[in-house]
Design a protein around this motif. Sequence first.
Motif, mmCIF file in Angstrom:
data_model
loop_
_atom_site.group_PDB
_atom_site.id
_atom_site.type_symbol
_atom_site.label_atom_id
_atom_site.label_comp_id
_atom_site.label_asym_id
_atom_site.label_seq_id
_atom_site.Cartn_x
_atom_site.Cartn_y
_atom_site.Cartn_z
ATOM 1 N N LEU A 107 4.317 -4.176 -6.536
ATOM 2 C CA LEU A 107 4.404 -5.598 -6.897
ATOM 3 C C LEU A 107 3.104 -6.139 -7.494
ATOM 4 N N VAL A 108 2.056 -5.289 -7.495
ATOM 5 C CA VAL A 108 0.788 -5.703 -8.098
ATOM 6 C C VAL A 108 1.039 -5.913 -9.598
ATOM 7 N N ASN A 109 0.501 -6.977 -10.135
ATOM 8 C CA ASN A 109 0.709 -7.337 -11.564
ATOM 9 C C ASN A 109 2.134 -7.776 -11.879
ATOM 10 N N SER A 110 2.916 -8.116 -10.855
ATOM 11 C CA SER A 110 4.295 -8.517 -11.115
ATOM 12 C C SER A 110 4.394 -10.005 -11.440
ATOM 13 N N GLY A 111 3.287 -10.744 -11.233
ATOM 14 C CA GLY A 111 3.308 -12.181 -11.503
ATOM 15 C C GLY A 111 3.831 -12.995 -10.327
ATOM 16 N N LEU A 112 4.189 -12.328 -9.236
ATOM 17 C CA LEU A 112 4.675 -13.040 -8.047
ATOM 18 C C LEU A 112 3.486 -13.607 -7.268
ATOM 19 N N THR A 113 3.744 -14.661 -6.476
ATOM 20 C CA THR A 113 2.667 -15.228 -5.657
ATOM 21 C C THR A 113 2.430 -14.310 -4.459
ATOM 22 N N LEU A 114 1.262 -14.499 -3.831
ATOM 23 C CA LEU A 114 0.901 -13.669 -2.683
ATOM 24 C C LEU A 114 1.942 -13.794 -1.570
ATOM 25 N N SER A 115 2.431 -15.028 -1.337
ATOM 26 C CA SER A 115 3.386 -15.175 -0.231
ATOM 27 C C SER A 115 4.728 -14.518 -0.580
ATOM 28 N N VAL B 178 5.021 -11.825 -2.453
ATOM 29 C CA VAL B 178 4.747 -10.392 -2.302
ATOM 30 C C VAL B 178 4.779 -10.004 -0.824
ATOM 31 N N GLU B 179 4.120 -10.825 0.010
ATOM 32 C CA GLU B 179 4.076 -10.550 1.454
ATOM 33 C C GLU B 179 5.482 -10.551 2.050
ATOM 34 N N ASN B 180 6.289 -11.510 1.634
ATOM 35 C CA ASN B 180 7.646 -11.610 2.170
ATOM 36 C C ASN B 180 8.500 -10.415 1.777
ATOM 37 N N MET B 181 8.373 -9.984 0.514
ATOM 38 C CA MET B 181 9.156 -8.834 0.054
ATOM 39 C C MET B 181 8.716 -7.565 0.791
ATOM 40 N N ALA B 182 7.414 -7.414 0.979
ATOM 41 C CA ALA B 182 6.897 -6.235 1.687
ATOM 42 C C ALA B 182 7.399 -6.228 3.133
ATOM 43 N N LYS B 183 7.381 -7.413 3.741
ATOM 44 C CA LYS B 183 7.810 -7.544 5.135
ATOM 45 C C LYS B 183 9.287 -7.146 5.279
ATOM 46 N N LYS B 184 10.098 -7.649 4.356
ATOM 47 C CA LYS B 184 11.537 -7.374 4.389
ATOM 48 C C LYS B 184 11.794 -5.866 4.225
ATOM 49 N N SER B 185 11.083 -5.275 3.270
ATOM 50 C CA SER B 185 11.279 -3.860 2.977
ATOM 51 C C SER B 185 10.807 -2.974 4.138
ATOM 52 N N MET B 186 9.665 -3.337 4.732
ATOM 53 C CA MET B 186 9.171 -2.577 5.890
ATOM 54 C C MET B 186 10.136 -2.716 7.057
ATOM 55 N N GLY B 187 10.745 -3.874 7.192
ATOM 56 C CA GLY B 187 11.739 -4.095 8.247
ATOM 57 C C GLY B 187 12.942 -3.196 8.036
ATOM 58 N N MET B 188 13.428 -3.155 6.795
ATOM 59 C CA MET B 188 14.595 -2.311 6.472
ATOM 60 C C MET B 188 14.327 -0.844 6.782
ATOM 61 N N ALA B 189 13.111 -0.395 6.480
ATOM 62 C CA ALA B 189 12.780 1.023 6.653
ATOM 63 C C ALA B 189 12.215 1.327 8.041
ATOM 64 N N ALA B 190 12.240 0.338 8.934
ATOM 65 C CA ALA B 190 11.780 0.510 10.319
ATOM 66 C C ALA B 190 10.337 1.003 10.403
ATOM 67 N N ILE B 191 9.446 0.368 9.629
ATOM 68 C CA ILE B 191 8.037 0.747 9.677
ATOM 69 C C ILE B 191 7.140 -0.498 9.778
ATOM 70 N N PHE B 192 7.763 -1.641 9.986
ATOM 71 C CA PHE B 192 7.028 -2.906 10.043
ATOM 72 C C PHE B 192 5.981 -2.920 11.155
ATOM 73 N N HIS B 193 6.303 -2.251 12.262
ATOM 74 C CA HIS B 193 5.382 -2.237 13.406
ATOM 75 C C HIS B 193 4.086 -1.485 13.095
ATOM 76 N N LYS B 194 4.036 -0.747 11.976
ATOM 77 C CA LYS B 194 2.817 -0.014 11.597
ATOM 78 C C LYS B 194 2.176 -0.614 10.343
ATOM 79 N N ALA B 195 2.572 -1.840 9.993
ATOM 80 C CA ALA B 195 2.160 -2.448 8.718
ATOM 81 C C ALA B 195 0.670 -2.321 8.419
ATOM 82 N N ASP B 196 -0.181 -2.530 9.426
ATOM 83 C CA ASP B 196 -1.624 -2.572 9.165
ATOM 84 C C ASP B 196 -2.331 -1.249 9.455
ATOM 85 N N GLN B 197 -1.555 -0.230 9.785
ATOM 86 C CA GLN B 197 -2.138 1.080 10.081
ATOM 87 C C GLN B 197 -2.379 1.873 8.789
#
Length: 226
Positions: free
Chosen positions: A109-117, A119-138
Amino acid sequence: MIQVENVNKIFNEGTVQAFEALKDVNLEVKKGETVILSGVSGSGKSTLLSLIAALDKPSSGKIVVNNTLISKLPDLHASEYRATSIGVVFQHFNLLEALSVKENVLSPLVNSGLTLSEVENMAKKSMGMAAIFHKADQQVKELSGGEKQRCAIARALVHAPPLIICDEPTANLDKENTLKFIDILKNLHNSGTTIIVATHDPLFETLPFVNRVLHMQEGKIVKQKQ
Ligand SMILES: Nc1ncnc2c1ncn2[C@@H]1O[C@H](COP(=O)(O)OP(=O)(O)OP(=O)(O)O)[C@@H](O)[C@H]1O
Ligand SMILES: [Mg+2]
């Protein structure tokens, strides 16, 4: 959506080590189809997927995706194509090991023209779908094989691409996470995403939402089950 016409791929062409990995491959995938690519190790599955993903070019033949001639795309346009039109789950993940899960997932999503929030929301949703959200900052280098695989899945889905290519996406997953991944695929299929999965797992060949199973052997598509 995808047309592969008379495609050949010769590695180390013109040397004594020349190897024909794809031999006159023809394939058409319609928009919204889910196609499984099966075949023994070395039969050419990853090679074919890397050509469709514009990560490599055929030695001869033509690949058209969404009316774009992928097989002749200059590098700059190839990376733009990958960033906007396609999500890829690589056999060997291709994650940036020193970065966090979240940083890897949002990288398309870098250079996609989307706002930071956004981008954060899309990443959060995708990590949730793939069951890896609990390791987001690792950092990725600290993850297990299955966690890396789920991170790679989250990254492939984050920009909701119309085409998803998965190379052995469940090779490192346990039964529970394999079934979760199949559920993700089913939802993507139902929402009209075109999907190609290369896999050794026979479970995929019996899924009701799979349209076709293509069997590869020595660089050729030799069998098709509808
Ligand atoms: N960069 C390369 N240089 C030379 N040979 C290669 C290269 N990449 C792949 N090959 C060869 O091409 C053949 C097909 O490889 P490919 O990775 O497409 O197989 P695959 O069907 O994906 O196998 P697997 O199930 O093990 O992932 C193999 O024999 C491999 O050794
Ligand atoms: Mg492979």
